[in-house]
Design a protein around this motif. Structure first.
Motif, short mmCIF file in Angstrom:
data_model
loop_
_atom_site.label_atom_id
_atom_site.label_comp_id
_atom_site.label_asym_id
_atom_site.label_seq_id
_atom_site.Cartn_x
_atom_site.Cartn_y
_atom_site.Cartn_z
N TYR A 80 0.83 -1.20 0.00
CA TYR A 80 0.00 0.00 0.00
C TYR A 80 0.87 1.25 0.00
O TYR A 80 0.61 2.21 -0.74
CB TYR A 80 -0.92 -0.01 1.22
N MET A 81 1.91 1.26 0.83
CA MET A 81 2.78 2.43 0.91
C MET A 81 3.52 2.67 -0.41
O MET A 81 3.70 3.81 -0.83
CB MET A 81 3.79 2.28 2.06
N LYS A 82 3.91 1.59 -1.08
CA LYS A 82 4.58 1.71 -2.37
C LYS A 82 3.65 2.34 -3.40
O LYS A 82 4.04 3.25 -4.13
CB LYS A 82 5.02 0.33 -2.86
N VAL A 83 2.42 1.86 -3.46
CA VAL A 83 1.44 2.40 -4.41
C VAL A 83 1.14 3.85 -4.08
O VAL A 83 1.05 4.70 -4.97
CB VAL A 83 0.15 1.55 -4.40
N ARG A 84 1.01 4.15 -2.79
CA ARG A 84 0.71 5.53 -2.38
C ARG A 84 1.85 6.47 -2.78
O ARG A 84 1.60 7.58 -3.26
CB ARG A 84 0.48 5.57 -0.88
N ILE A 87 1.67 7.08 -6.52
CA ILE A 87 0.58 8.00 -6.88
C ILE A 87 0.95 9.43 -6.53
O ILE A 87 0.69 10.35 -7.31
CB ILE A 87 -0.74 7.58 -6.19
N GLU A 88 1.57 9.64 -5.37
CA GLU A 88 1.98 10.99 -4.99
C GLU A 88 3.05 11.53 -5.92
O GLU A 88 3.10 12.73 -6.18
CB GLU A 88 2.45 11.01 -3.54
N ALA A 89 3.93 10.67 -6.42
CA ALA A 89 4.99 11.10 -7.32
C ALA A 89 4.48 11.35 -8.73
O ALA A 89 5.13 12.04 -9.51
CB ALA A 89 6.11 10.06 -7.34
N ASN A 90 3.31 10.83 -9.06
CA ASN A 90 2.75 10.97 -10.40
C ASN A 90 2.12 12.35 -10.53
O ASN A 90 1.08 12.63 -9.95
CB ASN A 90 1.71 9.87 -10.65
N GLU A 91 2.75 13.20 -11.33
CA GLU A 91 2.27 14.58 -11.48
C GLU A 91 1.02 14.66 -12.33
O GLU A 91 0.32 15.66 -12.31
CB GLU A 91 3.37 15.45 -12.08
#
Length: 172
Positions: A80-84, A87-91
């Motif tokens: 979950y933390m990896k996916v999160r 997603i946060e890094a995806n501009e």
């Protein structure tokens, strides 16, 4: 490894405590097999009669269950933390409504300023497939007016994701 050590520890304990009175725990091999069946939910016959065995089975099942649950939760939380983080890094990740509003706004802005349509940009870029960038002059050569090309390039290169990153020898 932790689960295996725990399993062997409980098997040795069962052999030590119950080998004299229970055939299911007569040696380490039988204790391991019996303990495996207990983890699957199959209890030794008439185990309720021996209070020590009931306590042993309860403690071993709880410890091993919570140990396995902890491993499972650690794996799920890490995923979950990896996916999160991704997603946060995806501009480009925005809300749907926000994306729709920006798409309509950019289309009207393009019509107002005479910017090329997405298909025109695709055709121009396809002709320049191996080039790293396209200039205002190349847009003009593709049949787009110079003011529209200038506005188009200035608008889109203000976007952080379209700017080339400056890399020097000190960047890691």
């Amino acid at each position: 490894i932790m689960f295996l050590l725990d399993f062997i520890f409980f098997s040795l304990t069962a052999t030590w405590m119950f080998s004299a009175s229970w055939e299911d725990f007569a040696d380490l091999q039988r204790s391991c097999l019996t303990q495996f069946y207990v983890l699957l939910g199959e209890m030794p016959e008439s185990f309720e009669e021996d209070t020590r065995l009931v306590v042993y089975v309860s403690i071993s099942v709880m410890v091993q269950f919570f140990l396995m649950l902890n491993f499972l939760l650690a794996i799920v939380v890490e995923g979950y933390m990896k996916v999160r983080e991704d997603i946060e890094a995806n501009e480009t990740e925005k809300e749907v409504v926000h994306d729709i509003v920006l798409t309509v706004y950019n289309r009207f802005q393009g019509l107002y300023y005479g910017w090329p349509t997405p298909m025109e940009v695709v055709l121009l870029l396809r002709n320049k497939l191996f080039a790293r960038s396209i200039s205002k002059r190349e847009l003009q050569d593709g049949g787009i007016e110079i003011e529209a090309a200038r506005g188009f390039v200035e608008r889109y290169f203000r976007q952080r994701c379209l700017r080339a990153e400056v890399v020097n020898k000190y960047d890691l």
